[in-house]
Design an enzyme around this catalytic site. Structure first.
Site, PDB file in Angstrom:
ATOM      1  NE  ARG A 107      -3.364  -0.248   2.727  1.00 42.92           N
ATOM      2  CZ  ARG A 107      -3.834  -0.782   3.853  1.00 42.92           C
ATOM      3  NH1 ARG A 107      -3.660  -0.148   5.013  1.00 42.92           N
ATOM      4  NH2 ARG A 107      -4.462  -1.941   3.844  1.00 42.92           N
ATOM      5  CG  HIS A 151      -1.146  -3.199   4.172  1.00 40.23           C
ATOM      6  ND1 HIS A 151      -1.448  -4.293   3.375  1.00 40.23           N
ATOM      7  CD2 HIS A 151      -1.984  -3.264   5.224  1.00 40.23           C
ATOM      8  CE1 HIS A 151      -2.430  -4.980   3.939  1.00 40.23           C
ATOM      9  NE2 HIS A 151      -2.766  -4.379   5.063  1.00 40.23           N
ATOM     10  CG  ASP A 158      -5.449  -6.336   4.375  1.00 42.35           C
ATOM     11  OD1 ASP A 158      -4.889  -6.752   5.400  1.00 42.35           O
ATOM     12  OD2 ASP A 158      -5.612  -5.127   4.134  1.00 42.35           O
ATOM     13  CD  GLU A 220      -7.372  -4.783  10.390  1.00 38.77           C
ATOM     14  OE1 GLU A 220      -7.752  -3.597  10.465  1.00 38.77           O
ATOM     15  OE2 GLU A 220      -6.402  -5.130   9.678  1.00 38.77           O
ATOM     16  CG  HIS A 223      -3.375  -7.209   8.842  1.00 40.85           C
ATOM     17  ND1 HIS A 223      -3.313  -5.968   8.256  1.00 40.85           N
ATOM     18  CD2 HIS A 223      -2.168  -7.400   9.443  1.00 40.85           C
ATOM     19  CE1 HIS A 223      -2.127  -5.437   8.492  1.00 40.85           C
ATOM     20  NE2 HIS A 223      -1.419  -6.289   9.203  1.00 40.85           N
TER      21      HIS A 223
END
Length: 241
Positions: A107, A151, A158, A220, A223
């Site tokens: 990301r 990320h 993810d 999460e 993740h």
């Protein structure tokens, strides 16, 4: 979309602008790389050509409600060690007529900055019903959204798991209890709110990922981060394209 909640926002954004080195408190270095090749990021499809992708931030089906800065194409890039490990997970799952479905990989730092701007705009509540129905938007900054994301280091992903039929067709996502990027305790991997079947599905995914060196983020279920990370003190801001 797990985050690192230890940060100094003003200094971090100065680092983005001016390319300064890592701070003593652990704020990471921003890489000078301008392309995925310079950063050592690999398109996962070069190693796992048939892996399923649903890259949420390249479109509008996400908690921001619009394509996110830095996502110019729906692709998954990871640093080579993480990409190789993920490809091994996918190959292992094929023997059980299962496969992965990817939501996000590397990301760009500019995407994380987009998230922070969105979180600060309390007037925009369009995605609340789907993504944070039980929380006030103002509570999202911190554990859920912060200026530094793992990320951006290139070894976090993810994803979910799909079960296919005996011919490896008609693959359907397993019921994990929430959608991707659901902000709330039901998304916690060990949430007592999840049903036994949902817990079992989460455990199947976790076991598959752990066999190849990925660890889960407890808040999460989707993740995972490769351990040890290839570049734990460096983040990248090259666009996904």
């Amino acid at each position: 979309m797990a985050v690192n909640s230890a940060f100094r926002p003003a200094l971090f954004f100065a680092a983005l602008l001016f390319g300064t080195h890592a701070f003593a408190d652990g704020t990471p270095t921003l890489s000078a790389a301008k392309t995925t090749e310079q950063a050592g990021l690999v398109d996962i499809r070069k190693l796992a050509p048939d892996i399923a992708e649903d890259i949420k931030y390249a479109g509008s089906d996400n908690f921001v409600g619009t394509p996110v800065d830095g996502y110019l194409a729906p692709k998954c890039f990871l640093l080579k060690p993480a990409a190789e490990a993920l490809a091994r997970v996918e190959r292992d799952l094929h023997t059980q007529h299962q496969r992965l479905q990817i939501f996000d990989c590397y990301r760009p730092a500019r995407a994380v900055a987009h998230f922070v701007r969105w979180a600060g705009d309390l007037s925009d509540q369009r995605t609340k019903p789907a993504h944070y129905p039980t929380l006030d938007k103002g509570a999202l900054l911190g554990d859920y959204i912060a200026p530094v994301s793992g990320h951006s280091r290139g070894a976090t992903i993810d994803l979910t798991m799909m079960q296919c039929d005996a011919a490896d067709a008609h693959c359907k996502p397993l019921d994990m209890g929430t959608s991707f990027d659901y902000f709330g305790t039901l998304a916690n991997t060990e949430s007592p709110q999840a049903t036994p079947a949902q817990h079992a599905n989460r455990e199947v995914l976790r076991a598959a990922m752990e066999r190849q060196g990925f660890r889960n983020y407890a808040m999460e279920w989707w993740h995972y981060t490769l351990t040890p990370e290839p570049t734990p003190d460096t983040i990248y801001d090259v666009p996904v394209q």
